[in-house]
Design a protein around this motif. Structure first.
Motif, PDB file in Angstrom:
ATOM      1  N   TYR A 237       0.950  -1.147  -0.131  1.00  0.00           N
ATOM      2  CA  TYR A 237      -0.080  -0.029  -0.079  1.00  0.00           C
ATOM      3  C   TYR A 237       1.130   1.200   0.074  1.00  0.00           C
ATOM      4  CZ  TYR A 237      -4.043  -2.894   1.214  1.00  0.00           C
ATOM      5  OH  TYR A 237      -5.186  -4.058   1.164  1.00  0.00           O
ATOM      6  N   ASP A 246      -3.696  12.084 -12.843  1.00  0.00           N
ATOM      7  CA  ASP A 246      -3.363  10.895 -12.761  1.00  0.00           C
ATOM      8  C   ASP A 246      -1.833  10.906 -12.716  1.00  0.00           C
ATOM      9  OD1 ASP A 246      -5.784  10.228 -12.264  1.00  0.00           O
ATOM     10  OD2 ASP A 246      -6.054   9.424 -14.369  1.00  0.00           O
ATOM     11  N   ASN A 248       1.671   7.735 -12.358  1.00  0.00           N
ATOM     12  CA  ASN A 248       2.309   6.287 -12.255  1.00  0.00           C
ATOM     13  C   ASN A 248       3.624   6.255 -12.044  1.00  0.00           C
ATOM     14  OD1 ASN A 248       3.570   6.091 -15.083  1.00  0.00           O
ATOM     15  ND2 ASN A 248       1.397   6.311 -15.561  1.00  0.00           N
ATOM     16  N   ASN A 263      -0.155   2.160 -10.259  1.00  0.00           N
ATOM     17  CA  ASN A 263      -1.131   3.156 -10.641  1.00  0.00           C
ATOM     18  C   ASN A 263      -1.108   4.152  -9.379  1.00  0.00           C
ATOM     19  OD1 ASN A 263      -3.242   4.722 -11.514  1.00  0.00           O
ATOM     20  ND2 ASN A 263      -4.828   2.926 -11.096  1.00  0.00           N
ATOM     21  N   LEU A 264      -1.000   5.631  -9.783  1.00  0.00           N
ATOM     22  CA  LEU A 264      -0.971   6.666  -8.817  1.00  0.00           C
ATOM     23  C   LEU A 264      -2.255   7.621  -9.180  1.00  0.00           C
ATOM     24  CD1 LEU A 264       2.858   7.128  -8.165  1.00  0.00           C
ATOM     25  CD2 LEU A 264       1.316   5.959  -6.982  1.00  0.00           C
ATOM     26  N   PHE A 267      -7.561   9.357  -7.372  1.00  0.00           N
ATOM     27  CA  PHE A 267      -8.666   8.724  -6.859  1.00  0.00           C
ATOM     28  C   PHE A 267      -9.340   9.605  -5.904  1.00  0.00           C
ATOM     29  CE2 PHE A 267      -5.936   4.897  -7.412  1.00  0.00           C
ATOM     30  CZ  PHE A 267      -6.739   4.258  -8.525  1.00  0.00           C
ATOM     31  N   THR A 280      -4.553  10.427  -1.305  1.00  0.00           N
ATOM     32  CA  THR A 280      -5.273   9.003  -1.405  1.00  0.00           C
ATOM     33  C   THR A 280      -4.250   8.102  -1.155  1.00  0.00           C
ATOM     34  OG1 THR A 280      -6.768   8.027  -2.852  1.00  0.00           O
ATOM     35  CG2 THR A 280      -4.798   9.239  -4.061  1.00  0.00           C
ATOM     36  N   GLN A 281      -4.716   6.794  -1.586  1.00  0.00           N
ATOM     37  CA  GLN A 281      -3.892   5.760  -1.446  1.00  0.00           C
ATOM     38  C   GLN A 281      -4.035   4.587  -2.693  1.00  0.00           C
ATOM     39  OE1 GLN A 281      -5.869   2.409   1.430  1.00  0.00           O
ATOM     40  NE2 GLN A 281      -5.083   4.166   2.393  1.00  0.00           N
ATOM     41  N   THR A 282      -3.147   3.834  -2.967  1.00  0.00           N
ATOM     42  CA  THR A 282      -3.318   2.826  -3.888  1.00  0.00           C
ATOM     43  C   THR A 282      -2.545   1.356  -3.541  1.00  0.00           C
ATOM     44  OG1 THR A 282      -2.699   2.295  -6.427  1.00  0.00           O
ATOM     45  CG2 THR A 282      -1.002   3.302  -5.071  1.00  0.00           C
ATOM     46  N   TRP A 283      -2.697   0.481  -4.169  1.00  0.00           N
ATOM     47  CA  TRP A 283      -2.033  -1.007  -3.706  1.00  0.00           C
ATOM     48  C   TRP A 283      -1.672  -1.580  -4.812  1.00  0.00           C
ATOM     49  CZ3 TRP A 283      -4.650  -5.033  -5.804  1.00  0.00           C
ATOM     50  CH2 TRP A 283      -6.047  -4.917  -6.279  1.00  0.00           C
TER      51      TRP A 283
END
Length: 319
Positions: A237, A246, A248, A263-264, A267, A280-283
Motif C-alpha cells: 500500500y 493521474d 504512475n 497506479n497513482l 482517486f 489518497t492511496q493505492t495498492w
C-alpha cells in the motif's frame, strides 16, 4: 280361513294393539285381560325362553318349554343367546330386566357365554407387547447415552495423544496477527533529486513530512524490508498525493521490475493543482521472500511522476 276365526298365521303377525282400530274391533280384537293375550280371538300366545327355538330348527327339534320362573340348563351355542337369558317372549311387556342380564353374565356354571375372554386375551397380549417394546427402547436409549458419555470422557485423552501441530486456519491467523512493516516516506532511502518536504498539508507521516521532487526521470525511493515471516503473496500500500491529475511509477521488487506500473491515479477527484485535496492511496500485489526484501519506486521514461509520497506499508496475502 279368516283372521277373525283362526288368528294370525304366526305369532309375529299378531297385532297386540288391534283392539284400538275399527277393523280390529270388527274382527273381534279384545284388549288384554287377566294375563290373556292381546289381539284377536284365537291368536297365538306362546311363552318360551330363549334357546328353546333355535335358528334353523323346526318346532319339533326345539327343547322342551321350561316352567315359568325356572331356567333350563342347556348349553348355549356360540353366536346364540344362552338359555338362562330371558327375553321379551317370556313376558307380555317384551323388555328384559337388569336382573336378567346379570343372570346372563354371571350364571350358567360355565355353560353360558361369559365375558369376552378372547378380547381380554388380545388386550393382555397388546399390553405385554407395549411394555416389552418400551423396555427395549429404554435400553437402546440408555446404551446411546452411555456411549456418548464414554466418548465424552475419552475425548480429552484422545486429544492428548494427537499431534500438537497447529491447523492451517490457526497458522494463517497467527501469521495475520504478525504486524508487518510500515514506513514514513521520509525514512526511505532517497534517490537523486528527491527531498523531504512539509509544505502541502494533509500528509499522514510524522510531522506531516512527505517526499517531493519525484516528478523527474531517474527519481527514486527504496525501502529495505526486514523480518518477512515467510515467502509468498503480499499487498503493498502507498499513501500519496497528486495535483488533481493521474500519475504512475515503476515498481521494482528485489531488483526485478514489475510488469505493470504502480497506479497513482487521482482517486480523490481533486481539482487540478489542488495538492492538499489530492491525498489518497493505492495498492499492488507483490511476491516477497522470507527475511529481507527491497522495494523500490522510481520514475522511469514513460512514467507520469508528478506525485508526493507519504507512507508505505504491507499486508499479508493479495487483495
Amino acid at each position: 280361513m279368516t283372521p277373525g276365526n283362526n288368528g294370525a298365521s304366526t305369532p309375529e303377525d299378531d297385532d297386540p294393539f288391534g283392539y284400538l282400530y275399527a277393523d280390529g274391533q270388527a274382527a273381534g280384537a279384545q284388549p288384554p285381560s287377566g294375563g290373556g293375550g292381546y289381539g284377536y280371538p284365537g291368536s297365538v300366545n306362546r311363552v318360551r325362553p330363549v334357546g328353546e327355538r333355535q335358528y334353523g330348527q323346526s318346532a319339533a327339534q326345539s327343547a322342551p318349554t321350561a316352567q315359568y320362573g325356572q331356567v333350563p340348563q342347556q348349553q348355549a351355542t356360540y353366536g346364540r343367546p344362552a338359555a338362562n337369558h330371558v327375553t321379551s317372549e317370556n313376558f307380555s311387556g317384551g323388555v328384559s330386566t337388569p336382573h336378567q342380564h346379570a343372570q346372563h353374565g354371571g350364571r350358567g356354571g360355565g355353560r353360558g357365554r361369559g365375558p369376552n375372554t378372547r378380547g381380554l386375551l388380545i388386550g393382555a397380549v397388546a399390553v405385554v407387547a407395549a411394555v416389552v417394546i418400551g423396555i427395549g427402547i429404554a435400553m437402546l436409549g440408555g446404551d446411546s447415552d452411555d456411549d456418548k458419555n464414554t466418548g465424552d470422557a475419552a475425548g480429552p485423552t484422545a486429544s492428548a495423544g494427537q499431534s500438537a501441530e497447529p491447523s492451517e486456519t490457526s497458522t494463517k491467523k497467527a501469521e495475520d496477527a504478525v504486524e508487518l512493516p510500515k514506513i514514513d516516506a521520509k525514512a526511505l532511502k532517497l534517490g537523486a533529486g528527491v527531498t523531504a518536504a512539509s509544505d502541502v498539508k494533509g500528509a499522514k507521516g510524522a510531522g506531516g513530512v512527505y517526499v517531493a521532487g519525484f516528478n523527474q526521470v531517474g527519481a527514486s525511493v527504496s525501502w529495505t524490508v526486514n523480518d518477512i515471516p515467510k515467502s509468498g503473496k503480499y499487498t503493498l500500500y502507498v499513501n500519496y498525493g497528486v495535483p488533481g491529475k493521474d500519475a504512475n511509477a515503476t515498481l521494482t521488487i528485489n531488483g526485478e521490475a514489475q510488469n505493470r506500473p504502480l497506479n497513482l491515479a487521482n482517486f480523490a477527484k481533486a481539482a487540478e493543482g489542488a495538492y492538499e485535496k489530492g491525498w489518497t492511496q493505492t495498492w499492488a500485489n507483490i511476491q516477497l521472500s522470507k527475511g529481507t526484501n527491497v522495494v523500490k519506486l522510481s520514475c522511469e521514461t514513460g512514467n507520469q511522476c508528478d506525485v508526493n509520497l507519504d507512507q508505505l506499508w504491507l499486508e499479508s496475502g493479495w487483495k
